[in-house]
Design a protein around this motif. Structure first.
Motif, PDB file in Angstrom:
ATOM      1  N   PHE A 512       0.838  -1.194   0.000  1.00  0.00           N
ATOM      2  CA  PHE A 512       0.000   0.000   0.000  1.00  0.00           C
ATOM      3  C   PHE A 512       0.880   1.253   0.000  1.00  0.00           C
ATOM      4  CE2 PHE A 512      -3.367  -2.593   2.540  1.00  0.00           C
ATOM      5  CZ  PHE A 512      -3.622  -3.325   1.406  1.00  0.00           C
ATOM      6  N   PRO A 513       0.342   2.417  -0.426  1.00  0.00           N
ATOM      7  CA  PRO A 513      -1.053   2.663  -0.789  1.00  0.00           C
ATOM      8  C   PRO A 513      -1.355   2.260  -2.232  1.00  0.00           C
ATOM      9  CG  PRO A 513       0.163   4.683  -1.032  1.00  0.00           C
ATOM     10  CD  PRO A 513       1.142   3.664  -0.486  1.00  0.00           C
ATOM     11  N   ILE A 514      -2.629   1.926  -2.450  1.00  0.00           N
ATOM     12  CA  ILE A 514      -3.130   1.683  -3.806  1.00  0.00           C
ATOM     13  C   ILE A 514      -4.239   2.701  -4.041  1.00  0.00           C
ATOM     14  CG2 ILE A 514      -4.237   0.043  -5.345  1.00  0.00           C
ATOM     15  CD1 ILE A 514      -2.992  -2.204  -3.711  1.00  0.00           C
ATOM     16  N   PRO A 515      -3.926   3.802  -4.733  1.00  0.00           N
ATOM     17  CA  PRO A 515      -4.949   4.843  -4.934  1.00  0.00           C
ATOM     18  C   PRO A 515      -6.033   4.427  -5.910  1.00  0.00           C
ATOM     19  CG  PRO A 515      -2.949   5.423  -6.098  1.00  0.00           C
ATOM     20  CD  PRO A 515      -2.629   4.179  -5.313  1.00  0.00           C
ATOM     21  N   GLU A 516      -5.649   3.636  -6.926  1.00  0.00           N
ATOM     22  CA  GLU A 516      -6.643   3.134  -7.878  1.00  0.00           C
ATOM     23  C   GLU A 516      -5.994   2.096  -8.778  1.00  0.00           C
ATOM     24  OE1 GLU A 516      -9.758   5.718  -9.827  1.00  0.00           O
ATOM     25  OE2 GLU A 516      -8.626   5.109 -11.613  1.00  0.00           O
ATOM     26  N   ALA A 517      -6.318   0.841  -8.551  1.00  0.00           N
ATOM     27  CA  ALA A 517      -5.854  -0.247  -9.407  1.00  0.00           C
ATOM     28  C   ALA A 517      -7.039  -0.695 -10.243  1.00  0.00           C
ATOM     29  CB  ALA A 517      -5.314  -1.398  -8.574  1.00  0.00           C
ATOM     30  N   GLU A 518      -6.889  -0.601 -11.561  1.00  0.00           N
ATOM     31  CA  GLU A 518      -8.002  -0.904 -12.464  1.00  0.00           C
ATOM     32  C   GLU A 518      -7.702  -2.128 -13.314  1.00  0.00           C
ATOM     33  OE1 GLU A 518     -10.336   1.055 -16.324  1.00  0.00           O
ATOM     34  OE2 GLU A 518      -9.243   2.349 -14.910  1.00  0.00           O
ATOM     35  N   VAL A 564       7.192  -0.222  -0.139  1.00  0.00           N
ATOM     36  CA  VAL A 564       7.325  -0.252  -1.601  1.00  0.00           C
ATOM     37  C   VAL A 564       7.708   1.126  -2.113  1.00  0.00           C
ATOM     38  CG1 VAL A 564       5.694  -2.161  -1.922  1.00  0.00           C
ATOM     39  CG2 VAL A 564       4.849   0.185  -1.871  1.00  0.00           C
ATOM     40  N   PRO A 565       8.443   1.180  -3.227  1.00  0.00           N
ATOM     41  CA  PRO A 565       8.772   2.471  -3.827  1.00  0.00           C
ATOM     42  C   PRO A 565       7.610   3.001  -4.648  1.00  0.00           C
ATOM     43  CG  PRO A 565       9.688   0.707  -5.142  1.00  0.00           C
ATOM     44  CD  PRO A 565       9.025   0.051  -3.968  1.00  0.00           C
ATOM     45  N   GLY A 653       5.449  -5.401  -4.765  1.00  0.00           N
ATOM     46  CA  GLY A 653       5.127  -4.071  -5.240  1.00  0.00           C
ATOM     47  C   GLY A 653       5.981  -3.567  -6.382  1.00  0.00           C
ATOM     48  N   VAL A 654       7.025  -4.321  -6.772  1.00  0.00           N
ATOM     49  CA  VAL A 654       7.958  -3.848  -7.787  1.00  0.00           C
ATOM     50  C   VAL A 654       7.555  -4.330  -9.182  1.00  0.00           C
ATOM     51  CG1 VAL A 654      10.361  -3.862  -8.547  1.00  0.00           C
ATOM     52  CG2 VAL A 654       9.813  -3.735  -6.101  1.00  0.00           C
ATOM     53  N   ARG A 655       7.121  -5.562  -9.287  1.00  0.00           N
ATOM     54  CA  ARG A 655       6.730  -6.119 -10.575  1.00  0.00           C
ATOM     55  C   ARG A 655       5.668  -7.166 -10.353  1.00  0.00           C
ATOM     56  NH1 ARG A 655       8.545 -11.297 -10.928  1.00  0.00           N
ATOM     57  NH2 ARG A 655      10.493 -11.893  -9.908  1.00  0.00           N
TER      58      ARG A 655
END
Length: 799
Positions: A512-518, A564-565, A653-655
């Protein structure tokens, strides 16, 4: 090997006075002959009923003396046969249920047309032309069954059909479950309203998401086998037939209420030793509904409205509020349904529906007895609705045209409880979610694991054209669906702290954070042709379906989090891009030629149902986690960065850590069913059926960075003390944290179900209904293509 046995029966006797029933693909078919047995072409056959806004529908028998009147609504019909030179024959009280073809054959004698012969008798109960096995629950039955008044608890009353969770009279119906039959999966279920898809785009597309208003529907049809090419799913297909109003003003209402005073406690001493200190118990349940149907203009415009407010509140097991009072799983669901039916011209009809369906749940997840009230989430739906529009045209007596649009929109939040301190990514983190692993096992406290929002619309277009003669009917059509899902995620400290007997043990790290994963469902297309050809006593039902399924993930980015970066990911097309053929064939044989005994067989290929779930699985920005060790060095009960161990998922979170094989095939099932149905006596039938379901192109996951040979086998003593050993495989530590998974089609994994049932169904005078039966089946799996060799034990259930 898994075995299952289910037994269900019901007997109902009720009086019904409700708004007129509504649309379904039902039909009346048969043949007209003279007294010598010769066929009679050119007979005008008219079906009339007050449930038809146009009052009646007529066709003419073909050269073989056969006829079929399609697109009829459930209800009671009068069927009239007229031919110059012959006396008119009138068959009264033909009761037609949804998705049923009633056989009505007549013998006409020479005479004047003005002379009318009226024939009465029990309505047909054996469908001798279709191969579907379906169960219909009519409104009179729905009103007396002690269920939660929703599709899943109603399904549990049917032989061979079961829901995905335990329920008594709606006690767990505040959270949706799946409906399964004869070896199907929960993801195979399909839900229709008036024959049109009304499901969400979530995951496989099998989730309805919203909670429907039971009072707005006249009948429920549960199709469990023998689906035509028009149907995509090989699981249970539920068609909810809506009420439409009528030419008279009619209404009904329901008011149900009870509380825990009528419930006893049955917690045993053994359960108390396993930690059940406060049992689950009913706080209150209420269900209030009112419906009204009326004509705006008789025979032209009908209106129907229904409002329902309901909830089932339980005292949660092993949960109390800070003041010592018992915690309640509190719920409130509402439904506001409106439907208009317009007869534009004598040959053109239009219907439209809007159904607003909000939900509130104050302490979601508390029902499992493992979550403190503060660690639950508050569920709300800022916007949730179903809408639908449908046009039907009969330009001639042999042509039926249909076109429609349906949409479901669902936006829901699972937010922290109000008393959870404000989220923060840096110290202080606010209230951190804490999970006890051992004593008591899996107990969550202090805060929920995450803050959450999902929203996902689903859009559907459908059109079809049917050409019907007496002995032959062909239907072609196209179905087109698209949609998307978006996720928002956050968490205090981006973590969940885990304890073992109260001592710090490990931490779940979130990406996190995930502002918007579509994730997008670009198109799900079904193009089909379904034929039905009656040759004397035999009706053949061949069908062919062509499906296109395509999804994608758009370009996305997210800011840095604690673990995560900052991230940016390019668009990913073709998740998936499948094109498949799905042939179906069925046959029904009228054994004695009197419409009372039918032998049926069907076999078909059904592609795995899918919506946004495939693209979502490979979306690099969706929710991900890693579990690392934790040593609380400064004893402050806060997991700080210098106290955490090495990553088990080094690329969190990287790939994308999981990818589909470019050659991954779409999974599918082959379904077989064979059965016989016989009318025992007027109004009552018995049937015996066998089923087989085979799973093909099953997907298995392998870790490309961790091949099987890096595991070392160790034989340990069998803990059952029988002197044998059990193989255990240890991973080489240098491979820990390497994750590069590939989903591919297994050449070896498979699953097969075989089952049988015997069913009894009947309708009597005054609304009496009898339904019951027994279903027995077993599933055998071979799942020996594995990622971890420890999963090889018991992988082959044939041994």
């Amino acid at each position: 090997m898994r075995r299952s046995v289910s037994l269900a029966s019901l007997v109902a006797l009720v009086w019904l006075a409700l708004p007129a029933p509504a649309a379904a693909q039902s039909a009346i078919a048969g043949a007209a002959k003279d007294t010598s047995g010769a066929v009679l072409p050119g007979v005008t056959v008219e079906a009339s009923s007050p449930v038809l806004i146009e009052k009646s529908r007529a066709v003419v028998t073909d050269a073989q003396g056969q006829y079929k009147i399609v697109d009829l609504r459930p209800g009671t019909y009068v069927v009239t046969f007229t031919l110059p030179g012959f006396a008119t024959v009138k068959r009264e009280d033909v009761e037609l249920t949804a998705d049923f073809t009633a056989a009505v054959n007549v013998e006409m004698k020479v005479g004047a047309v003005e002379e009318t012969v009226t024939v009465s008798g029990a309505s047909p109960v054996v469908d001798v032309q279709t191969t579907q096995r379906r169960d219909v629950l009519t409104r009179d039955v729905l009103d007396v069954l002690p269920t939660g008044r929703n599709y899943q608890t109603l399904a549990s009353t049917l032989p061979g059909v079961h829901m995905g969770r335990f329920d008594v009279a709606g006690s767990t119906a505040m959270q949706q479950g799946s409906v399964m039959t004869n070896g199907s999966l929960g993801g195979d279920m399909a839900l229709l309203v008036d024959g049109m898809n009304i499901q969400s785009s979530l995951s496989s597309g099998s989730t309805p998401a919203v909670y429907h208003n039971d009072d707005a529907y006249q009948e429920y049809v549960f199709q469990v086998s023998g689906g035509t090419a028009e149907s995509q799913s090989g699981g249970v297909v539920i068609n909810m037939i809506p009420k439409e109003g009528g030419n008279t003003v009619k209404g009904d209402g329901v008011a149900l209420y009870t509380n825990g005073k009528f419930q006893s406690r049955n917690v045993s001493a053994d359960q108390r030793t396993h930690g059940v200190t406060v049992p689950p118990e009913l706080d209150r349940t209420r269900d209030y509904a009112g419906s009204l149907g009326f004509p705006i203009r008789k025979d032209r415009v009908w209106w129907f409205s229904s409002v329902r407010v309901w909830g089932y509140d339980n005292f949660a097991p092993n949960a109390v509020y800070p003041d010592g009072s018992r915690a309640v799983d509190d719920n409130l669901i509402q439904a506001y349904t409106n439907r208009a039916t317009v007869q534009i011209t004598p040959k053109n009809k239009f219907t439209a529906m809007y159904d607003k369906l909000p939900k509130y749940r104050g302490h979601r997840n508390i029902e499992n007895g493992l979550t403190d009230p503060k660690a639950t989430v508050v569920q709300r739906t800022p916007l949730a609705y179903d809408t639908q529009a449908k046009w039907t045209s009969t330009p001639t007596s042999r042509v039926l045209l249909e076109a429609g649009y349906s949409e479901q929109y669902y936006n829901y939040t699972l937010h922290y409880q109000p008393d959870v301190k404000t989220p923060a990514r840096n110290l202080p983190y606010g209230d951190i979610s804490m999970l006890e692993l051992v004593n008591p096992a899996n107990r969550l406290r202090n805060a929920a694991q995450m803050d959450f929002q999902d929203w996902f619309p689903s859009y559907n277009l459908a059109g079809s054209a049917s050409y019907i003669t007496g002995s032959h009917a062909i239907k072609t059509g196209v179905q087109y669906q698209w949609g998307w899902i978006k996720h928002w995620r956050d968490s205090n400290g981006d973590m969940v702290q885990r304890y073992r007997n109260g001592a710090p043990d490990s931490v779940i790290r979130w990406n996190f954070p995930i502002p918007e994963a579509e994730s997008d469902l670009d198109r799900s297309v079904g193009i089909y042709a379904q034929d039905s050809w009656t040759i004397k006593r035999l009706t053949l039902n061949p069908g062919l379906r062509y499906e296109i399924l395509q999804g994608s993930v758009p370009a996305q980015s997210a800011p840095a989090g604690r673990f995560v970066p900052a991230r940016s990911f390019a668009a990913i097309p073709n998740l998936p891009n499948w094109k498949n053929w799905a042939p179906r064939i069925g046959a029904a044989y009228d054994l004695l030629g009197n419409g009372k005994t039918a032998i049926k067989f069907a076999v078909g290929r059904y592609m795995q149902q899918e919506a946004t779930g495939f693209a979502d699985k490979y979306n690099p920005l969706v929710q991900g986690s890693d579990i690392v060790t934790w040593s609380d060095l400064n004893q402050d009960d806060i997991a700080e960065d210098n106290e955490l161990g090495a990553a088990n998922n080094a690329t969190l979170g990287v790939r994308r850590n999981i990818n589909p094989d470019p050659g991954l095939e779409r999974p599918y099932q082959i379904l077989y069913n064979l059965g016989v149905q016989h009318e025992l006596f007027p109004g009552v039938s018995v049937s015996a059926n066998s089923y087989r379901r085979e799973y093909h192109h099953m997907v298995f996951t392998t870790n490309l960075d961790v091949p099987l040979h890096v595991y070392t086998r160790i034989d340990i003593p069998d803990p059952r003390g029988n002197g044998a050993t059990v193989p255990v495989y240890n991973l080489d530590r240098t491979y820990q944290g390497r994750v590069n998974q590939l989903d591919t089609t297994s050449p070896n994994n498979k699953r097969t179900y075989n089952g049988y049932d015997v069913l009894v169904n009947g309708r009597g005078h005054g609304g009496a209904t009898l339904s019951g039966g027994i279903n027995i089946g077993h599933t055998v799996s071979i799942l020996c293509d594995v990622e971890d060799p420890n999963a090889l034990r018991f992988c082959d259930q044939t041994r």
